[in-house]
Design a protein around this motif. Structure first.
Motif, mmCIF file in Angstrom:
data_model
loop_
_atom_site.group_PDB
_atom_site.id
_atom_site.type_symbol
_atom_site.label_atom_id
_atom_site.label_comp_id
_atom_site.label_asym_id
_atom_site.label_seq_id
_atom_site.Cartn_x
_atom_site.Cartn_y
_atom_site.Cartn_z
ATOM 1 N N LYS A 123 3.134 51.325 24.911
ATOM 2 C CA LYS A 123 3.464 50.045 24.296
ATOM 3 C C LYS A 123 3.121 50.062 22.816
ATOM 4 C CE LYS A 123 2.530 45.106 24.808
ATOM 5 N NZ LYS A 123 1.765 44.064 25.558
ATOM 6 N N LEU A 124 1.994 50.663 22.461
ATOM 7 C CA LEU A 124 1.603 50.757 21.058
ATOM 8 C C LEU A 124 2.557 51.659 20.277
ATOM 9 C CD1 LEU A 124 -0.470 50.046 18.860
ATOM 10 C CD2 LEU A 124 -1.800 52.046 19.601
ATOM 11 N N ILE A 125 2.987 52.778 20.888
ATOM 12 C CA ILE A 125 3.927 53.687 20.207
ATOM 13 C C ILE A 125 5.268 53.006 19.998
ATOM 14 C CG2 ILE A 125 5.215 55.828 20.495
ATOM 15 C CD1 ILE A 125 2.745 56.994 21.877
ATOM 16 N N ASN A 126 5.741 52.297 21.003
ATOM 17 C CA ASN A 126 7.040 51.628 20.876
ATOM 18 C C ASN A 126 7.007 50.527 19.816
ATOM 19 O OD1 ASN A 126 8.191 53.242 22.861
ATOM 20 N ND2 ASN A 126 7.601 51.814 24.516
ATOM 21 N N GLN A 127 5.874 49.914 19.605
ATOM 22 C CA GLN A 127 5.782 48.839 18.623
ATOM 23 C C GLN A 127 5.608 49.355 17.192
ATOM 24 O OE1 GLN A 127 2.596 46.331 19.913
ATOM 25 N NE2 GLN A 127 3.759 45.415 21.625
ATOM 26 N N GLY B 185 12.319 56.557 16.244
ATOM 27 C CA GLY B 185 12.992 57.781 15.846
ATOM 28 C C GLY B 185 12.194 59.015 16.188
ATOM 29 N N ALA B 186 12.192 59.992 15.204
ATOM 30 C CA ALA B 186 11.506 61.264 15.436
ATOM 31 C C ALA B 186 10.001 61.078 15.570
ATOM 32 C CB ALA B 186 11.806 62.225 14.291
ATOM 33 N N ALA B 187 9.433 60.128 14.823
ATOM 34 C CA ALA B 187 7.995 59.889 14.934
ATOM 35 C C ALA B 187 7.634 59.378 16.330
ATOM 36 C CB ALA B 187 7.548 58.889 13.875
ATOM 37 N N ARG B 188 8.518 58.600 16.906
ATOM 38 C CA ARG B 188 8.260 58.091 18.257
ATOM 39 C C ARG B 188 8.284 59.227 19.262
ATOM 40 N NH1 ARG B 188 11.589 56.551 22.380
ATOM 41 N NH2 ARG B 188 10.715 55.011 23.876
ATOM 42 N N LYS B 189 9.289 60.153 19.099
ATOM 43 C CA LYS B 189 9.357 61.283 20.029
ATOM 44 C C LYS B 189 8.116 62.172 19.894
ATOM 45 C CE LYS B 189 14.402 61.508 20.276
ATOM 46 N NZ LYS B 189 15.609 62.359 20.049
ATOM 47 N N ALA B 190 7.671 62.386 18.672
ATOM 48 C CA ALA B 190 6.475 63.211 18.481
ATOM 49 C C ALA B 190 5.246 62.544 19.094
ATOM 50 C CB ALA B 190 6.251 63.456 16.994
ATOM 51 N N ALA B 191 5.162 61.228 18.927
ATOM 52 C CA ALA B 191 4.024 60.513 19.516
ATOM 53 C C ALA B 191 4.070 60.560 21.039
ATOM 54 C CB ALA B 191 4.011 59.070 19.030
#
Length: 714
Positions: free
Chosen positions: A334-338, A342-348
């Motif tokens: 939930k914290l990553i989605n907020q 993009g690419a930073a989300r996939k890396a996280a």
């Protein structure tokens, strides 16, 4: 009836005093004397002094004269000495006694009836109140003489009876015979001896009467007059006061009564206020103690949960870890989605996946260690159960233990297994244990025993060669494993048949076998967990557990404890409540999470460990449509309410009824639940999964915002 009483007075007692010390000339002339005691029975004797020249006939005459009142008519008296009857012509000197002679008196009537020697004396016919016989006795008394010495005096005492008083009577007119009252001749009936000393109250209690009487005192007055001066220093001058009427008296009395009432009411008010103050102080102290108790229980619960996370040992502990891991993963996603895209989300997300894999691996390592410990405990528990003696409770409440040949055999196998499992034995002790094991298993010849004997010989040979213990670890584990299999075989250990899951009869394995669609195995019915709403056999327990760890990661330990508490409380009611025994942890979870929103109805408390599901109407059995979720203190107060419909507000009662209808609609679909429905259901829409109230569980006490804390914990 007795004869008329003779009222003549008897002669007084005659005392004859004989001085035993006379002049020497007189003593020399007197014949020698002898004291003779004639015994009739233990209480009747006659003692007198006779000359040694006296014959027995003189003694018999003396006895007849002295005991004339005791002798019956035509009685014959005889004397005997040492059991021999004496003739009347026998002299006392012929008996050869110098000091004192004791003779036995025998009285025989004409009917040859024995009257003495062990029998009671004849009845008293003398009409006296004294003893029923007259006995003459001789006493020796020492007195002081004129010369200043001691003189021995023989005193001859003759007892006489007291005449019986006349107590009245009556006379027969026809015959002229007189009948006298004989109350003094009849002994009263003795009461039976109860073994307890009793007393009469009449002899201990004195009746007294207190009466007051005015005593007259003489008094005199003196006035001053001529020739007499009386001081006036202590005199007082008394003058008459104001006259008080009856109305004034009653008014004054009323005022005094009002003053008393005012002070009395003030004292009552002060006492009431003081009691209120004390109750308030006690209430505050109790609330403080309860707050401390709740805080301590909460801290103890958090310590236990932390210990369960740090050192998991049971299935519930690992379910708690996976549940905590799932909550942490959802919060991180939930914290990553907020915050990213993009690419930073996939890396996280990739980093989150790697962290999750590390945590799962850490949980797996803990599980391997726990499995080893649990396996050892399970093995030891199995051996202790087989070696336990038979026991039962006797009628007096004492427990009786008994060892049978089978339990003794199991105890021997348990001791051998514990010996071969120890690692701190030296080579000599290890060889002794292996020898004992070899002799035990050689009692049966089969493939298993031959393998054990072969491994024992191999280890003994390696020990004799000096091989170090670390190199023998694998071999020793194989010996322990094979010997444990030997202990679990009913042929070698008959007690094991009662504790193994696999039945001894292979025919029993063909019944109650089901197919698991997940692992594609045929398993017994005990390996399948059937929910209350299931209609077909689904996955086995191991597959359900694996699926829960991989996807759901749900923890039902809190609901399991809550369900157990409800069952115990319903058993205490003993009113036939059995709906709770049809529910499982998942059903209770739906009831708490979706119906009651996992919070107290009154205070809104969300601490699941402190919430209870109790009856809404205490007069009806517990059911999903007759319960309410409250805290422990609220539940105790709720059970003491006389009527819940009037004790709560109308809005709250309507809210509870609405949730009861939702629970009735959901649980009516469970098999066997419609039989317990009291009336027709009201169809209401069930809460959708999206409407579930998400609350933080008390199990997740770790800060979910920081993944490093969870990694360090695991």
């Amino acid at each position: 009836m007795d004869d008329p009483v003779d009222n003549e007075e008897s002669e007084p007692t005659e005392v004859k005093i004989v001085d035993s010390k006379e002049d020497e000339a007189d003593v020399a002339d007197e014949p020698q004397k002898l004291e003779v005691e004639m015994i009739l029975d233990a209480s009747t004797t006659l003692t007198n002094v006779y000359s040694i020249q006296s014959c027995v006939e003189e003694l018999i005459e003396d006895v007849t004269r002295t005991w004339s009142s005791l002798l019956p008519d035509r009685a014959i008296i005889s004397l005997s000495y040492n059991g021999e009857l004496l003739s009347t012509a026998t002299r006392l000197e012929e008996l050869g006694v110098a000091d004192k002679l004791e003779l036995q008196v025998t009285i025989v009537t004409t009917s040859d009836e024995l009257m003495a020697t062990g029998s009671h004396p004849p009845p008293n016919t003398s009409g006296s109140h004294g003893p029923s016989y007259r006995v003459g006795s001789l006493l020796s008394v020492e007195v002081d003489d004129d010369r200043g010495g001691k003189t021995e005096v023989l005193v001859h005492i003759e007892h006489t009876g007291v005449p019986k008083p006349f107590l009245g009577g009556y006379r027969n007119r026809r015959t002229g015979l007189e009948y006298h009252n004989a109350a003094v001749q009849t002994l009263p009936k003795r009461r039976p001896d109860k073994g307890v000393e009793v007393f009469q109250r009449d002899t201990q209690t004195v009746t007294t009467l207190n009466k007051y009487q005015q005593v007259m005192f003489d008094a005199a007055t003196q006035m001053t007059k001529t020739g007499c001066m009386i001081s006036e220093m202590s005199d007082k001058l008394i003058s008459p006061g104001r006259y008080e009427t009856a109305d004034e008296y009653h008014e004054k009395r009323l005022n005094k009564v009002l003053i008393l009432q005012k002070h009395w009411r003030r004292w009552l008010a002060q006492r009431f206020v003081r009691s209120l103050r004390e109750e308030r102080q006690k209430r505050l102290e109790w609330e403080q103690q309860e707050a401390v108790r709740r805080q301590k229980e909460r801290e103890d619960r958090m310590k236990r949960e932390f210990e369960r996370r740090m050192n998991p040992k049971t299935k519930e502990d690992f379910d708690l870890l996976y549940h905590t891991l799932e909550i942490w993963r959802q919060d991180e996603m939930k914290l990553i989605n907020q915050t990213t895209s993009g690419a930073a989300r996939k890396a996280a997300l990739c980093g989150l996946l790697e962290q999750e894999a590390q945590l799962i691996a850490s949980v797996g390592r803990h599980k391997i260690v726990a499995d080893v410990e649990n396996k050892q405990k399970k093995t030891q528990s199995f051996l202790d159960a087989t070696a336990a003696p038979k026991h039962w409770i006797a009628h007096d409440g004492e427990v009786t233990h008994m060892d049978t040949p089978d339990t003794i055999r199991a105890q021997q196998l348990r001791d051998i297994y514990q010996s071969i499992s120890r690692d701190e034995l030296n080579p000599t002790e290890r060889l002794d244990v292996l020898l004992t094991l070899k002799q035990t298993v050689k009692e049966h010849d089969c493939r298993l025993t031959r393998d054990i004997v072969e491994l024992i010989d191999r280890e003994a040979d390696l020990i004799m060669r000096g091989i170090p213990d670390p190199s023998l670890t694998g071999l020793r584990k194989r010996i322990c494993t094979l010997f444990l299999q030997y202990c679990k075989t009913p042929l070698f250990n008959p007690e094991a048949a009662k504790h193994i899951r696999v039945p001894a009869d292979p025919a029993m394995l063909r019944s109650n076998i089901y197919f698991c669609r997940s692992c594609c195995k045929y398993l017994p019915s005990t390996d399948f967990a059937l929910p209350t709403n299931s209609r077909v056999v689904g996955h086995c327990r191991k597959c359900e557990e694996l699926d829960n760890k991989a996807r759901l990661r749900a923890d039902y330990s809190t609901y399991r404890l809550m369900l157990k508490s409800i069952k115990h409380s319903e058993e205490r009611y003993n009113d036939g409540s059995h709906i709770i025994f049809l529910l499982q942890e998942m059903d209770l979870c739906y009831l708490v999470e979706h119906i009651w929103s996992a919070q107290s109805l009154l205070s809104g408390d969300r601490e699941l460990a402190e919430l209870v599901l109790i009856r809404w109407n205490i007069l009806e059995a517990w059911s999903p449509w007759n319960c309410v979720l409250l805290s422990e203190d609220e539940g105790k107060a709720h059970l003491n309410l006389p009527d819940v419909e009037t004790s709560y507000g109308a809005v709250l009662v309507q809210k509870v009824k609405h949730r009861h209808v939702l629970a009735r609609n959901y649980f009516s679909k469970l098999p066997g639940m419609k039989d317990h429905m009291g009336h027709k259901m009201v169809e209401l829409p069930l809460p959708r999964p999206t409407e579930k109230v998400m609350t933080s569980r008390p199990l997740a006490t770790i800060n979910t915002g920081n993944s490093n804390n969870l990694i360090n914990t695991l």
